[in-house]
Design a protein around this motif. Structure first.
Motif, PDB file in Angstrom:
ATOM      1  N   ALA A 133       0.842  -1.200   0.000  1.00 41.05           N
ATOM      2  CA  ALA A 133       0.000   0.000   0.000  1.00 41.05           C
ATOM      3  C   ALA A 133       0.876   1.247   0.000  1.00 41.05           C
ATOM      4  CB  ALA A 133      -0.933  -0.010   1.202  1.00 41.05           C
ATOM      5  N   TRP A 134       1.937   1.223   0.821  1.00 42.74           N
ATOM      6  CA  TRP A 134       2.882   2.352   0.842  1.00 42.74           C
ATOM      7  C   TRP A 134       3.547   2.521  -0.514  1.00 42.74           C
ATOM      8  CZ3 TRP A 134       8.223   1.720   0.109  1.00 42.74           C
ATOM      9  CH2 TRP A 134       8.970   2.905   0.223  1.00 42.74           C
ATOM     10  N   ARG A 135       3.930   1.418  -1.145  1.00 40.70           N
ATOM     11  CA  ARG A 135       4.592   1.478  -2.448  1.00 40.70           C
ATOM     12  C   ARG A 135       3.677   2.113  -3.500  1.00 40.70           C
ATOM     13  NH1 ARG A 135       7.103  -4.066  -4.675  1.00 40.70           N
ATOM     14  NH2 ARG A 135       4.892  -4.628  -4.807  1.00 40.70           N
ATOM     15  N   ASP A 136       2.406   1.744  -3.489  1.00 33.82           N
ATOM     16  CA  ASP A 136       1.451   2.350  -4.434  1.00 33.82           C
ATOM     17  C   ASP A 136       1.309   3.843  -4.175  1.00 33.82           C
ATOM     18  OD1 ASP A 136       1.036  -0.131  -5.554  1.00 33.82           O
ATOM     19  OD2 ASP A 136      -0.813  -0.541  -4.442  1.00 33.82           O
ATOM     20  N   GLU A 137       1.240   4.215  -2.901  1.00 41.01           N
ATOM     21  CA  GLU A 137       1.131   5.631  -2.537  1.00 41.01           C
ATOM     22  C   GLU A 137       2.372   6.396  -2.996  1.00 41.01           C
ATOM     23  OE1 GLU A 137      -0.985   8.778  -0.793  1.00 41.01           O
ATOM     24  OE2 GLU A 137      -1.635   6.705  -0.656  1.00 41.01           O
ATOM     25  N   TYR A 138       3.522   5.792  -2.818  1.00 41.63           N
ATOM     26  CA  TYR A 138       4.799   6.396  -3.197  1.00 41.63           C
ATOM     27  C   TYR A 138       4.841   6.674  -4.701  1.00 41.63           C
ATOM     28  CZ  TYR A 138       9.973   6.782  -3.334  1.00 41.63           C
ATOM     29  OH  TYR A 138      11.276   7.208  -3.508  1.00 41.63           O
ATOM     30  N   ILE A 139       4.511   5.656  -5.490  1.00 34.28           N
ATOM     31  CA  ILE A 139       4.597   5.773  -6.950  1.00 34.28           C
ATOM     32  C   ILE A 139       3.657   6.852  -7.472  1.00 34.28           C
ATOM     33  CG2 ILE A 139       4.108   4.542  -9.105  1.00 34.28           C
ATOM     34  CD1 ILE A 139       5.082   1.973  -7.657  1.00 34.28           C
ATOM     35  N   ASN A 140       2.534   7.065  -6.771  1.00 38.37           N
ATOM     36  CA  ASN A 140       1.557   8.058  -7.213  1.00 38.37           C
ATOM     37  C   ASN A 140       1.723   9.414  -6.531  1.00 38.37           C
ATOM     38  OD1 ASN A 140      -0.304   6.631  -9.142  1.00 38.37           O
ATOM     39  ND2 ASN A 140      -0.368   5.194  -7.438  1.00 38.37           N
ATOM     40  N   CYS A 141       2.809   9.566  -5.777  1.00 33.60           N
ATOM     41  CA  CYS A 141       3.084  10.844  -5.114  1.00 33.60           C
ATOM     42  C   CYS A 141       3.277  11.942  -6.152  1.00 33.60           C
ATOM     43  CB  CYS A 141       4.327  10.712  -4.243  1.00 33.60           C
ATOM     44  SG  CYS A 141       4.910  12.270  -3.558  1.00 33.60           S
ATOM     45  N   SER A 142       2.549  13.026  -6.021  1.00 29.09           N
ATOM     46  CA  SER A 142       2.578  14.094  -7.030  1.00 29.09           C
ATOM     47  C   SER A 142       3.953  14.718  -7.184  1.00 29.09           C
ATOM     48  CB  SER A 142       1.554  15.176  -6.671  1.00 29.09           C
ATOM     49  OG  SER A 142       1.849  15.746  -5.403  1.00 29.09           O
ATOM     50  N   GLN A 143       4.778  14.666  -6.129  1.00 26.49           N
ATOM     51  CA  GLN A 143       6.093  15.297  -6.186  1.00 26.49           C
ATOM     52  C   GLN A 143       7.067  14.563  -7.092  1.00 26.49           C
ATOM     53  OE1 GLN A 143       5.848  15.319  -1.777  1.00 26.49           O
ATOM     54  NE2 GLN A 143       7.167  17.089  -1.921  1.00 26.49           N
ATOM     55  N   ILE A 144       6.832  13.268  -7.308  1.00 21.83           N
ATOM     56  CA  ILE A 144       7.798  12.512  -8.119  1.00 21.83           C
ATOM     57  C   ILE A 144       7.187  11.745  -9.290  1.00 21.83           C
ATOM     58  CG2 ILE A 144       9.405  12.206  -6.200  1.00 21.83           C
ATOM     59  CD1 ILE A 144       8.277   9.231  -6.137  1.00 21.83           C
ATOM     60  N   LYS A 145       5.846  11.668  -9.356  1.00 19.03           N
ATOM     61  CA  LYS A 145       5.206  10.813 -10.356  1.00 19.03           C
ATOM     62  C   LYS A 145       5.691  11.123 -11.763  1.00 19.03           C
ATOM     63  CE  LYS A 145       0.725   8.931 -11.682  1.00 19.03           C
ATOM     64  NZ  LYS A 145      -0.736   8.938 -11.421  1.00 19.03           N
ATOM     65  N   GLU A 146       5.803  12.390 -12.094  1.00 19.90           N
ATOM     66  CA  GLU A 146       6.232  12.773 -13.443  1.00 19.90           C
ATOM     67  C   GLU A 146       7.726  12.575 -13.655  1.00 19.90           C
ATOM     68  OE1 GLU A 146       4.965  16.731 -14.197  1.00 19.90           O
ATOM     69  OE2 GLU A 146       2.814  16.243 -14.119  1.00 19.90           O
ATOM     70  N   LEU A 147       8.480  12.353 -12.578  1.00 23.05           N
ATOM     71  CA  LEU A 147       9.928  12.203 -12.686  1.00 23.05           C
ATOM     72  C   LEU A 147      10.370  10.746 -12.690  1.00 23.05           C
ATOM     73  CD1 LEU A 147      10.974  14.996 -10.157  1.00 23.05           C
ATOM     74  CD2 LEU A 147      10.698  15.197 -12.621  1.00 23.05           C
ATOM     75  N   LEU A 148       9.427   9.815 -12.512  1.00 25.98           N
ATOM     76  CA  LEU A 148       9.780   8.401 -12.560  1.00 25.98           C
ATOM     77  C   LEU A 148      10.151   8.017 -13.992  1.00 25.98           C
ATOM     78  CD1 LEU A 148       6.903   6.961 -10.351  1.00 25.98           C
ATOM     79  CD2 LEU A 148       9.324   7.006  -9.734  1.00 25.98           C
ATOM     80  N   PRO A 149      11.201   7.221 -14.180  1.00 22.01           N
ATOM     81  CA  PRO A 149      11.538   6.769 -15.532  1.00 22.01           C
ATOM     82  C   PRO A 149      10.454   5.835 -16.052  1.00 22.01           C
ATOM     83  CG  PRO A 149      12.876   5.636 -13.913  1.00 22.01           C
ATOM     84  CD  PRO A 149      12.109   6.685 -13.167  1.00 22.01           C
TER      85      PRO A 149
END
Length: 223
Positions: A184-200
């Protein structure tokens, strides 16, 4: 020479740590893609000890090791703080960053890339480490406070890359049934607005590791 230059690899979690820190601070930089099979003379010159990425070049001076670079960026550039201001919270952030790098990553590497008994043992150890993370992260969005920061940057391989590597290998051992809080934390992390657009791109990482596993299998196959 640009004031800030980063020698890195676009799909590397360690390079991304530095890029995220630069983005948080609003720092413009030049990214130089390295070929790790044919390392540039500049990389070998600027990081003669470890000979690896990332290397940040600021005003002509090199800084090496991803989390050392992140801390340097936080100290040297204006903008939102990456490490907490409170000394206790800052110590806690450093503790969990160290836990991710020194405890989790070596074991997860063996679990995902090892074979046989070594891999099986590492998966058991990995499960114990994830339980520790679950206990820390229950009812929490981030490691320290309510803001994405230093320890969260350090956890990027665990939060994003690990699941993709598992899929590429066809060997998924971290599931929501076994580790509901962590997933659940991992899903929240991946969708965090601060980094979502910066994920490769996920597809690019998946293709890279699928090719790596296929090459390893071909090399170990009976001739």
């Amino acid at each position: 020479m640009a004031q800030v230059k980063l020698l890195g690899l676009s799909l590397s979690p360690f390079s991304r740590r530095v890029e995220w820190a630069l983005k948080i601070k609003g720092v413009e930089y030049e990214f130089v893609e390295e070929d790790l099979d044919n390392k540039s003379p500049l990389l070998l010159e600027l990081n003669p000890v470890y000979k690896k990425i990332p290397v940040l070049i600021h005003n002509g001076k090199p800084i090496c090791e991803s989390m050392v670079i992140v801390e340097y960026i936080d100290e040297i550039f204006e903008g939102p703080a990456i490490l907490p201001k409170d000394p206790y919270d800052r110590a806690i952030a450093r503790f969990w960053a160290k836990f991710c790098d020194e405890k989790c990553l070596p074991v997860m590497g063996k679990a995902m890339f090892g074979s046989g008994e070594e891999s099986d043992k590492a998966k058991e150890e990995c499960g114990e480490l994830i339980k520790i993370l679950e206990n820390e992260l229950k009812d929490k969005k981030f490691f320290v406070g309510d803001k994405f920061g230093f320890a969260d940057i350090a956890a990027n391989l665990i939060a994003y890359w690990m699941g993709i590597v598992e899929e590429a290998s066809g060997n998924i051992f971290v599931t929501s049934e076994k580790f509901p809080i962590f997933c659940a934390w991992r899903d929240e992390y991946i969708n965090c607005s601060q980094i979502k657009e910066l994920l490769p791109p996920r597809d690019a990482i998946l293709a890279h590791f699928k090719a790596r596993f296929q090459a390893a299998a071909a090399a170990s196959a009976p001739k």
